[in-house]
Design a protein around this motif. Structure first.
Motif, PDB file in Angstrom:
ATOM      1  N   LYS A 139       1.636  -1.121   0.016  1.00 21.47           N
ATOM      2  CA  LYS A 139      -0.095  -0.134  -0.124  1.00 21.47           C
ATOM      3  C   LYS A 139       1.042   1.090   0.298  1.00 21.47           C
ATOM      4  N   SER A 140       0.543   1.954  -1.188  1.00 19.13           N
ATOM      5  CA  SER A 140       2.108   3.856  -1.033  1.00 19.13           C
ATOM      6  C   SER A 140       0.901   4.586   0.154  1.00 19.13           C
ATOM      7  N   ARG A 141       1.408   5.188   1.284  1.00 17.78           N
ATOM      8  CA  ARG A 141       0.454   5.803   1.765  1.00 17.78           C
ATOM      9  C   ARG A 141       1.646   7.169   1.524  1.00 17.78           C
ATOM     10  N   PRO A 142       0.661   8.240   1.177  1.00 13.28           N
ATOM     11  CA  PRO A 142       2.022   8.914   1.313  1.00 13.28           C
ATOM     12  C   PRO A 142       1.446   9.825   2.625  1.00 13.28           C
ATOM     13  N   GLU A 143       3.308  10.503   2.882  1.00 13.42           N
ATOM     14  CA  GLU A 143       3.141  11.464   3.878  1.00 13.42           C
ATOM     15  C   GLU A 143       3.365  12.995   3.563  1.00 13.42           C
ATOM     16  N   THR A 144       3.571  13.340   2.128  1.00 13.52           N
ATOM     17  CA  THR A 144       3.464  14.494   1.347  1.00 13.52           C
ATOM     18  C   THR A 144       3.442  14.550   0.285  1.00 13.52           C
ATOM     19  N   PRO A 145       2.702  15.499  -0.909  1.00  9.20           N
ATOM     20  CA  PRO A 145       2.420  15.386  -1.902  1.00  9.20           C
ATOM     21  C   PRO A 145       2.941  15.203  -2.771  1.00  9.20           C
ATOM     22  N   HIS A 146       4.338  14.633  -2.394  1.00 10.01           N
ATOM     23  CA  HIS A 146       5.071  14.353  -3.297  1.00 10.01           C
ATOM     24  C   HIS A 146       6.055  12.418  -2.901  1.00 10.01           C
ATOM     25  N   ASP A 147       6.099  12.192  -1.134  1.00 14.25           N
ATOM     26  CA  ASP A 147       6.519  11.467  -1.351  1.00 14.25           C
ATOM     27  C   ASP A 147       5.533  10.310  -0.424  1.00 14.25           C
ATOM     28  N   SER A 148       6.123   8.691  -1.066  1.00  9.38           N
ATOM     29  CA  SER A 148       4.974   8.211  -0.187  1.00  9.38           C
ATOM     30  C   SER A 148       5.911   7.348   0.339  1.00  9.38           C
ATOM     31  N   ARG A 149       5.207   6.282   1.103  1.00  6.86           N
ATOM     32  CA  ARG A 149       5.921   5.221   2.038  1.00  6.86           C
ATOM     33  C   ARG A 149       4.849   4.136   1.430  1.00  6.86           C
ATOM     34  N   ALA A 150       6.237   2.955   1.508  1.00  8.19           N
ATOM     35  CA  ALA A 150       5.491   1.703   1.031  1.00  8.19           C
ATOM     36  C   ALA A 150       5.189   0.498   2.033  1.00  8.19           C
ATOM     37  N   GLU A 151       3.912   0.200   2.373  1.00  7.42           N
ATOM     38  CA  GLU A 151       4.177  -0.695   3.839  1.00  7.42           C
ATOM     39  C   GLU A 151       2.922  -1.757   2.804  1.00  7.42           C
ATOM     40  N   ALA A 152       3.610  -2.939   4.325  1.00  5.12           N
ATOM     41  CA  ALA A 152       3.852  -4.585   2.789  1.00  5.12           C
ATOM     42  C   ALA A 152       2.103  -5.493   3.002  1.00  5.12           C
ATOM     43  N   LEU A 153       1.009  -5.064   2.720  1.00  9.48           N
ATOM     44  CA  LEU A 153      -0.460  -5.717   2.658  1.00  9.48           C
ATOM     45  C   LEU A 153      -0.576  -6.948   2.307  1.00  9.48           C
ATOM     46  N   ARG A 154       0.197  -7.589   1.582  1.00  8.99           N
ATOM     47  CA  ARG A 154      -0.015  -8.996   1.964  1.00  8.99           C
ATOM     48  C   ARG A 154       1.005 -10.168   0.925  1.00  8.99           C
ATOM     49  N   ARG A 155       1.422 -10.609   1.236  1.00  5.63           N
ATOM     50  CA  ARG A 155       2.145 -11.557  -0.043  1.00  5.63           C
ATOM     51  C   ARG A 155       1.930 -13.313  -0.369  1.00  5.63           C
ATOM     52  N   PHE A 156       2.857 -13.536  -1.091  1.00  2.00           N
ATOM     53  CA  PHE A 156       2.374 -14.416  -1.950  1.00  2.00           C
ATOM     54  C   PHE A 156       3.784 -15.883  -2.966  1.00  2.00           C
ATOM     55  N   GLN A 157       2.723 -16.602  -2.637  1.00  2.00           N
ATOM     56  CA  GLN A 157       3.681 -17.849  -2.825  1.00  2.00           C
ATOM     57  C   GLN A 157       3.412 -17.610  -4.354  1.00  2.00           C
ATOM     58  N   VAL A 158       5.667 -17.471  -5.490  1.00  2.00           N
ATOM     59  CA  VAL A 158       4.830 -17.317  -6.850  1.00  2.00           C
ATOM     60  C   VAL A 158       6.085 -18.476  -7.150  1.00  2.00           C
ATOM     61  N   LEU A 159       6.186 -18.793  -7.918  1.00  2.00           N
ATOM     62  CA  LEU A 159       7.339 -19.828  -8.295  1.00  2.00           C
ATOM     63  C   LEU A 159       8.144 -19.258  -9.046  1.00  2.00           C
ATOM     64  N   ALA A 160       9.402 -18.557  -9.184  1.00  2.00           N
ATOM     65  CA  ALA A 160       9.418 -17.463  -9.588  1.00  2.00           C
ATOM     66  C   ALA A 160      11.059 -17.468  -9.776  1.00  2.00           C
ATOM     67  N   GLU A 161      11.689 -18.066  -8.968  1.00  4.50           N
ATOM     68  CA  GLU A 161      13.008 -18.839  -8.561  1.00  4.50           C
ATOM     69  C   GLU A 161      13.982 -19.099  -9.822  1.00  4.50           C
ATOM     70  N   ASP A 162      14.953 -18.571 -10.151  1.00  6.48           N
ATOM     71  CA  ASP A 162      15.960 -19.489 -11.317  1.00  6.48           C
ATOM     72  C   ASP A 162      15.268 -19.935 -12.349  1.00  6.48           C
ATOM     73  N   GLY A 163      14.955 -18.555 -12.635  1.00  9.24           N
ATOM     74  CA  GLY A 163      13.995 -18.802 -14.330  1.00  9.24           C
ATOM     75  C   GLY A 163      13.765 -17.196 -14.827  1.00  9.24           C
ATOM     76  N   HIS A 164      12.530 -17.668 -15.940  1.00 14.03           N
ATOM     77  CA  HIS A 164      12.090 -16.153 -16.684  1.00 14.03           C
ATOM     78  C   HIS A 164      10.498 -16.565 -16.247  1.00 14.03           C
ATOM     79  N   PHE A 165      10.662 -14.724 -15.681  1.00  8.89           N
ATOM     80  CA  PHE A 165       9.373 -14.551 -14.875  1.00  8.89           C
ATOM     81  C   PHE A 165       8.020 -13.370 -15.447  1.00  8.89           C
TER      82      PHE A 165
END
Lengths: 159, 352
Positions: free
Chosen positions: B312-338
């Motif tokens: 989630k992008s939480r705005p702190e000033t009109p031009h700056d935002s902080r990233a906060e983790a909402l959820r995680r997903f298990q995906v197949l992405a290791e060692d290969g094309h994704f």
């Protein structure tokens, strides 16, 4: 809106195909486009006949238009869900025909969505019966389509 | 009395693809209706209205020298949902060397695949470009381009997109979906469109235009499917730590700051070709950002090993935002094309 005080004296009489007379306020009548054009054609004192609408369907439409005036979005959603839940698929079809004839725009979005949700898992045969359609494919053509997309025939409800 | 035709059409336009495929068997006129452009467009619009249609992604993953890739549709809702799709063309003697998605348009995914056939260990490798609509499980193999020059000094870039009709592009050459043929857009020998740089292989399609980022990161090459013309757009910054990604039906330029404050500058490309700065995002997410969602309110972080994170992008000033983790997903992405792309369901047919 300014005429709200004299609304009762302005009420419009509608006569359904099964001979029942409904008195509705101009606010309700205005939400049925077909009636709006009929009012213009009729002398205001006369009763407007609706040859394609029966009492059950008209009472449901009025119930919907009156009940929809809830104040919050969630209250309207709840009312709509309950309204649709009380109707069988057969009743929905009849009501939709009436809604289409009277041009009740408020219901022309909600009703097709409700019907679509109820028929999405039905069989081809169920749909033909529901929409009154006669199969015009030859048996071999039909079998060919079925074979090509056999997976789309998985998980179909019992009729 | 039966339902008026318009009302029947209103109901049908609100049905999902699988139901429509089955119901083309109801009668001939329905089968014809479901192939018309106006019906296809309306059905897609109706499906896109549901909230869940915007949080689904299709992910392509393959390990080198496996027989088939893993293709998963991820729903980023809570709890997340994963649905594996079957790769449409599997031959038991083929091994997949690579699979790359060139882009997607209207529920059709364009994939470039390279096979190694186990029956012929000395080669040749078999490259293939396919169009795939996973919703209706239709595939179309694009014929090889007979006009393409061969030779080592010819770099081939491909993109896929469309104007009103569905067309696929091979750089300088256009494959027309409707006529199933290739034609020349620009002759390779035309000096005026030679570039001193090469391009990143995988570009993005958005709003009728395909975009490739140049290898020197100074400009973006655009192919417009309406005018069939190429043009270039300068990147807003000159850093080498940048990427372009899809965002809300436009292209976003991300510049990664490598200094201590670890931020990403996010720019959007406007219709007129100019850039507008969206925000600075801190801290930089490991793996970068692969998709921007909900007008920049959320974004999906690129895979780190086999985990992707929704932020989630939480705005702190009109031009700056902080990233906060909402959820995680298990995906197949290791060692290969994704690769990950928005998942859109349509009933656009690929068979003639």
């Amino acid at each position: 809106m300014a005429e709200k005080a004299s609304e009762s004296s302005n009420s419009i009489s509608l006569n359904t195909v099964d001979g029942k007379i409904f008195k509705v306020s101009p606010t309700i009548a205005n939400q049925m486009q077909t009636i709006q054009s009929l009012i213009k054609a009729y002398d205001s004192s006369r009763v407007i006949s609706l040859p394609h609408v029966n009492a059950f369907h008209l009472s449901k439409i009025i119930e919907y238009l009156e009940g929809k005036s809830a104040t919050t979005v969630s209250a309207v959603k709840e009312f709509e869900a309950q309204f649709m839940k009380d109707l069988s698929l057969k009743q929905l079809k009849g009501l939709l025909i009436a809604v289409g004839y009277l041009k009740v725009n408020e219901l022309l979005e909600l009703m097709p969505k409700t019907v679509a949700k109820l028929i999405e898992n039905k069989s081809v045969e169920f749909l033909r019966k529901f929409f009154g359609i006669v199969n015009d494919f030859t048996p071999s053509e039909e079998a060919k389509i079925r074979e090509e997309i056999a997976w789309a025939f998985d998980g179909v409800d019992e009729d | 009395m039966s339902l008026q035709e318009e009302l029947v059409n209103e109901i049908l336009a609100r049905l999902p693809a699988k139901s429509l495929l089955r119901f083309k068997n109801v009668e001939r006129s329905w089968n014809t209706l479901f192939k018309t452009k106006s019906f296809i467009r309306r059905q897609k619009e109706m499906q896109m209205r549901s909230a869940s249609s915007h949080d689904r992604f299709i992910m392509f993953y393959h390990e080198v020298m496996t027989r088939t890739p893993t293709i998963t549709v991820l729903s980023t809702c809570y709890p997340p949902k994963y649905e594996n799709l079957e790769y449409p063309l599997s031959d038991p003697t083929d091994y997949l060397v690579y699979l790359q998605a060139l882009g997607h348009y209207n529920g059709i995914y364009c994939l470039r695949v390279l096979y190694f056939n186990g029956k012929f260990p000395d080669g040749p490798y078999l490259p293939e470009t396919i169009l795939w609509n996973p919703t209706i499980r239709e595939v179309r193999i694009i014929p090889p381009n007979p006009l393409a020059p061969t030779g080592r000094d010819f770099d081939s870039y491909s993109g896929f997109g469309a104007s009103d009709s569905d067309t696929s592009l091979h750089f300088y050459y256009l494959y027309d979906f409707n006529t199933d043929s290739w034609s020349v857009i620009h002759d390779v020998r035309d000096n005026s469109i030679r570039f001193k740089t090469s391009f990143h292989d995988c570009g993005f399609y958005s709003n009728g235009v395909y975009h490739w980022l140049s290898s020197d990161y100074t400009f973006i090459l655009c192919f417009d499917f309406h005018s069939n013309k190429l043009r270039t757009i300068k990147t807003p910054l000159t850093t080498e730590y940048c990427t372009i990604i899809e965002a809300n039906n436009c292209i976003a330029y991300l510049a990664y700051d490598t200094s201590d404050d670890q931020r990403i500058e996010i720019w959007y490309l406007k219709q007129d070709g100019s850039w507008i700065k969206q925000c600075n995002l801190t801290p930089v997410v490991n793996g970068g950002i692969c998709t921007i969602l909900k007008d920049g309110a959320e974004f999906l972080g690129g895979p780190i090993y086999d985990v992707m994170t929704l932020y989630k992008s939480r705005p702190e000033t009109p031009h700056d935002s902080r990233a906060e983790a909402l959820r995680r997903f298990q995906v197949l992405a290791e060692d290969g094309h994704f690769g990950i792309y928005p998942y859109v369901e349509t009933i656009v047919p690929l068979s003639p």
